[in-house]
Write a protein that holds these residues in place. Sequence first.
Motif, PDB file in Angstrom:
ATOM      1  N   LEU A 399     -27.500 -31.225  43.954  1.00  0.00           N
ATOM      2  CA  LEU A 399     -27.279 -30.159  44.927  1.00  0.00           C
ATOM      3  C   LEU A 399     -27.342 -30.695  46.351  1.00  0.00           C
ATOM      4  O   LEU A 399     -26.485 -30.375  47.196  1.00  0.00           O
ATOM      5  CB  LEU A 399     -28.308 -29.052  44.728  1.00  0.00           C
ATOM      6  CG  LEU A 399     -28.272 -27.901  45.734  1.00  0.00           C
ATOM      7  CD1 LEU A 399     -26.900 -27.231  45.739  1.00  0.00           C
ATOM      8  CD2 LEU A 399     -29.372 -26.884  45.438  1.00  0.00           C
ATOM      9  N   ALA A 403     -24.159 -30.516  48.837  1.00  0.00           N
ATOM     10  CA  ALA A 403     -24.305 -29.719  50.056  1.00  0.00           C
ATOM     11  C   ALA A 403     -24.164 -30.588  51.302  1.00  0.00           C
ATOM     12  O   ALA A 403     -23.618 -30.149  52.329  1.00  0.00           O
ATOM     13  CB  ALA A 403     -25.645 -29.009  50.055  1.00  0.00           C
ATOM     14  N   TRP A 409     -28.227 -31.424  54.770  1.00  0.00           N
ATOM     15  CA  TRP A 409     -29.010 -30.550  53.894  1.00  0.00           C
ATOM     16  C   TRP A 409     -30.025 -29.715  54.679  1.00  0.00           C
ATOM     17  O   TRP A 409     -30.219 -28.527  54.389  1.00  0.00           O
ATOM     18  CB  TRP A 409     -29.724 -31.393  52.821  1.00  0.00           C
ATOM     19  CG  TRP A 409     -30.757 -30.634  52.050  1.00  0.00           C
ATOM     20  CD1 TRP A 409     -32.108 -30.713  52.162  1.00  0.00           C
ATOM     21  CD2 TRP A 409     -30.503 -29.645  51.049  1.00  0.00           C
ATOM     22  NE1 TRP A 409     -32.723 -29.851  51.303  1.00  0.00           N
ATOM     23  CE2 TRP A 409     -31.761 -29.173  50.597  1.00  0.00           C
ATOM     24  CE3 TRP A 409     -29.339 -29.107  50.490  1.00  0.00           C
ATOM     25  CZ2 TRP A 409     -31.889 -28.197  49.616  1.00  0.00           C
ATOM     26  CZ3 TRP A 409     -29.471 -28.130  49.500  1.00  0.00           C
ATOM     27  CH2 TRP A 409     -30.729 -27.682  49.079  1.00  0.00           C
ATOM     28  N   TRP A 412     -29.007 -26.107  56.026  1.00  0.00           N
ATOM     29  CA  TRP A 412     -28.647 -25.003  55.140  1.00  0.00           C
ATOM     30  C   TRP A 412     -29.796 -24.001  55.032  1.00  0.00           C
ATOM     31  O   TRP A 412     -30.963 -24.366  55.049  1.00  0.00           O
ATOM     32  CB  TRP A 412     -28.336 -25.511  53.728  1.00  0.00           C
ATOM     33  CG  TRP A 412     -27.024 -26.190  53.566  1.00  0.00           C
ATOM     34  CD1 TRP A 412     -26.789 -27.538  53.514  1.00  0.00           C
ATOM     35  CD2 TRP A 412     -25.750 -25.565  53.412  1.00  0.00           C
ATOM     36  NE1 TRP A 412     -25.467 -27.801  53.341  1.00  0.00           N
ATOM     37  CE2 TRP A 412     -24.793 -26.600  53.277  1.00  0.00           C
ATOM     38  CE3 TRP A 412     -25.315 -24.241  53.388  1.00  0.00           C
ATOM     39  CZ2 TRP A 412     -23.431 -26.337  53.111  1.00  0.00           C
ATOM     40  CZ3 TRP A 412     -23.961 -23.974  53.224  1.00  0.00           C
ATOM     41  CH2 TRP A 412     -23.034 -25.023  53.086  1.00  0.00           C
ATOM     42  N   ILE A 414     -31.499 -21.378  52.309  1.00  0.00           N
ATOM     43  CA  ILE A 414     -31.589 -21.301  50.849  1.00  0.00           C
ATOM     44  C   ILE A 414     -32.125 -19.930  50.465  1.00  0.00           C
ATOM     45  O   ILE A 414     -33.114 -19.451  51.036  1.00  0.00           O
ATOM     46  CB  ILE A 414     -32.505 -22.395  50.273  1.00  0.00           C
ATOM     47  CG1 ILE A 414     -32.054 -23.786  50.745  1.00  0.00           C
ATOM     48  CG2 ILE A 414     -32.543 -22.317  48.744  1.00  0.00           C
ATOM     49  CD1 ILE A 414     -30.695 -24.209  50.234  1.00  0.00           C
ATOM     50  N   ILE A 466     -26.977 -21.222  50.761  1.00  0.00           N
ATOM     51  CA  ILE A 466     -26.806 -21.605  49.357  1.00  0.00           C
ATOM     52  C   ILE A 466     -27.680 -20.696  48.514  1.00  0.00           C
ATOM     53  O   ILE A 466     -28.875 -20.513  48.804  1.00  0.00           O
ATOM     54  CB  ILE A 466     -27.185 -23.081  49.135  1.00  0.00           C
ATOM     55  CG1 ILE A 466     -26.221 -23.997  49.898  1.00  0.00           C
ATOM     56  CG2 ILE A 466     -27.180 -23.427  47.651  1.00  0.00           C
ATOM     57  CD1 ILE A 466     -26.614 -25.465  49.858  1.00  0.00           C
ATOM     58  N   TYR A 484     -17.197 -19.188  46.728  1.00  0.00           N
ATOM     59  CA  TYR A 484     -18.227 -20.215  46.603  1.00  0.00           C
ATOM     60  C   TYR A 484     -17.905 -21.145  45.434  1.00  0.00           C
ATOM     61  O   TYR A 484     -17.204 -20.777  44.491  1.00  0.00           O
ATOM     62  CB  TYR A 484     -19.585 -19.578  46.337  1.00  0.00           C
ATOM     63  CG  TYR A 484     -20.174 -18.824  47.517  1.00  0.00           C
ATOM     64  CD1 TYR A 484     -21.303 -19.296  48.167  1.00  0.00           C
ATOM     65  CD2 TYR A 484     -19.612 -17.623  47.956  1.00  0.00           C
ATOM     66  CE1 TYR A 484     -21.863 -18.599  49.241  1.00  0.00           C
ATOM     67  CE2 TYR A 484     -20.144 -16.925  49.026  1.00  0.00           C
ATOM     68  CZ  TYR A 484     -21.281 -17.417  49.654  1.00  0.00           C
ATOM     69  OH  TYR A 484     -21.823 -16.729  50.714  1.00  0.00           O
ATOM     70  N   ALA A 508     -26.236 -23.206  41.318  1.00  0.00           N
ATOM     71  CA  ALA A 508     -26.200 -22.957  42.766  1.00  0.00           C
ATOM     72  C   ALA A 508     -24.793 -22.549  43.183  1.00  0.00           C
ATOM     73  O   ALA A 508     -23.803 -23.047  42.632  1.00  0.00           O
ATOM     74  CB  ALA A 508     -26.642 -24.199  43.532  1.00  0.00           C
ATOM     75  N   ILE A 510     -22.447 -22.654  46.371  1.00  0.00           N
ATOM     76  CA  ILE A 510     -22.320 -23.306  47.665  1.00  0.00           C
ATOM     77  C   ILE A 510     -21.074 -22.799  48.354  1.00  0.00           C
ATOM     78  O   ILE A 510     -19.974 -22.797  47.740  1.00  0.00           O
ATOM     79  CB  ILE A 510     -22.222 -24.841  47.502  1.00  0.00           C
ATOM     80  CG1 ILE A 510     -23.391 -25.375  46.647  1.00  0.00           C
ATOM     81  CG2 ILE A 510     -22.206 -25.538  48.852  1.00  0.00           C
ATOM     82  CD1 ILE A 510     -23.245 -26.843  46.266  1.00  0.00           C
TER      83      ILE A 510
END
Length: 512
Positions: A399, A403, A409, A412, A414, A466, A484, A508, A510
Motif C-alpha cells: 500500500l 500510494a 505517503w 495522505w 487514511i 485512502i 478509485y 484499500a 486509492i
Amino acid sequence: MISLSKQVKSLAMTNLLWGHKARFSYLLFASIFLLFTLLGAREIWTQEHRWADIVFGMFYRHDFLHPYLGETDYYDKPLLSYWLIALTAKITQAFTTWELRLPSALSGILAIWSIYRIGTVLKDKQLGLLSGWLLLTTFYFVFWARTSSADMLNLAGSLFAIAWYMIHRKQSSFFNYAIFFLIIAFTSLCKGLVGAIVPFLAVATDIQLQKSWKQHINSSLVLALVPAIVIYLLPFWASSHFGSHTYGENGLYLVYRENILRYFKPFDHQGPIYTYLLYLPIYLMPSVIFFVPALFTLKSRWRTLSVNSKWIAWTLLLLFLFFTFSGSRRSYYVLPMVPFAILLSADWLLSRTNSLVKRWERGAASLVLLSFVLIFIAVDVIPAWYYSQYGVNRFAIALKKEASKIKPWETWNIVLLDAESKLNFYLQLPPGTEKYHIKGDQRHLQTADKLKTEWQILENKPANTIFISRKTYAPALQPYFMGYRMLELPAQKSLPFMKKDNGDAPIAFIPN
C-alpha cells in the motif's frame, strides 16, 4: 543390541543436559537460540496490538505517563511493560515486532535462569538444569516468551524474586530484603499485584516449613519495604501530577479494580471453576507426561520427601487454589503455576526410587531434544515462512509503495472502515486516525445500503484520502469507489491449514 545402543545414547544425552557433563551455558545458549531466532517474523497477534498502539501513542504524544488505546484512556495495566518496549525502541531507533517482543524474550531468559537457581538451591545442579530444560521445551512458555505482553514479565519477575529469596534465605540483611522487595515492586508494575502474590505465597510457605519466622520478622524487613513501596507508587504519583490534566483514569484505582475487585466481584473473564484443571496440563505440554505420575505418586512418596520437595508441592497447591478461587479466570492466568509443576516433575524424575523412574529420566532427555526441535519449527520457522508470503505486513508495504507513486505517503489521509486493528501498527497510523466500525458481528450480511447507513462518510468522501477495509466488504463498497483503484494482496495458496477465502484480508481504495 539395538535396545542397549538406545539406552547408551539416552544416557549420554542425559549426562550432557543435566548430568555430570552438563553446563548451564548449554541451557543458556539453547534458550537464546529458541527465544530470539526470527523473533520479529510473526505478525502481531491479538492482544499485542494493544502494546503496539499504546507505546506508539506514547511516542506520538511525547507522553509516557498516560497510556491511551487509540484515543481512549487505558490504564488497565501499570506502565512498566510499556516503558520497557519504549526503551527498546529508543535504543534501536526502530519500532517493529522485534522491539515489541524483546522484553518478553529477555524475561524468558530470566525465567530459565531463575528456575535453574531455584532447583539448584532446593536440591542440586541436576534439578536446576532438568527444570530449566523442561521449562524451555514447554510450548506455551516459548509462545508467551515470544509474545508482547505483561505475562512473561510477570512470570520472570515472580520467579526471580523467589530465586533471590532462596539464594539468600539464610542471610537476614537489609540489603537482601530490599532487593527482594524491589524485584516484587518492579514485577507488580508490569501486570499487577499478582506479581507480589506469587512470591509471597511461595516464600511464606518456605518460611513456615523451615520454621524461620523469628529469623525474618525483624526491623530490617520492615525498613526494606520502604524503598520498594516508594518505587511502586512513583509512576502512579507522576501520572496524577504531571502531563495531561484531561486524563480520566486513576492508575491506583485501576490496580484496585483489575486486581482486588476483579478477584472477588469479577466483571469479565469469568471462566468456569475447573478452568485451571483443564489448562494446567495443556500449558505443561509436553512435560505433562512426567507431571501426571509425579502428582499421582505424591501421596505414597510424601513421608520420604525432603522439606524442599514438600515446599514445591505446597506452593503449587496454594497457587492453584488462589487462582481457582478468583472469580476472574482465563486460560493463560495459569502461567505462574507452570514452573512449580515443572519443578515437581523434575524432582520426581530425579528421585530414582525404582528402575521405572530411571527409565523415565532417560526418556526425558529424548523428549527434551525432540520437543526443542518441534517447537523451533512450529514457533520460529513456520510463522516466519508464512508471514514472509502472506499477511498484513506485506499489504502495508504494498500500500505504501502504490500510494507513494501518486504522492508521498505521509501526505495522505487514511480512513479505516472496520479494518483490522493491527494495521495501525504496520502503517504507523497516528492515534487520531478516523475509524468506523460495524455494530454487532454482521459482516456477512452487509449490503451497499446498509454500509452507507453505518458509514455516512461514503456519501461525502474527503479528497486525498485512502480508505482501508476488509475483503468481505468489497462487493458492497465498490459502488462507492468507482473512481478509485482497489488494492488487495494476491489470493493465498490453498494450503491445508489456511482458509481458501479470508474475508478479513485487508483491502484499500486509492484515488486514481
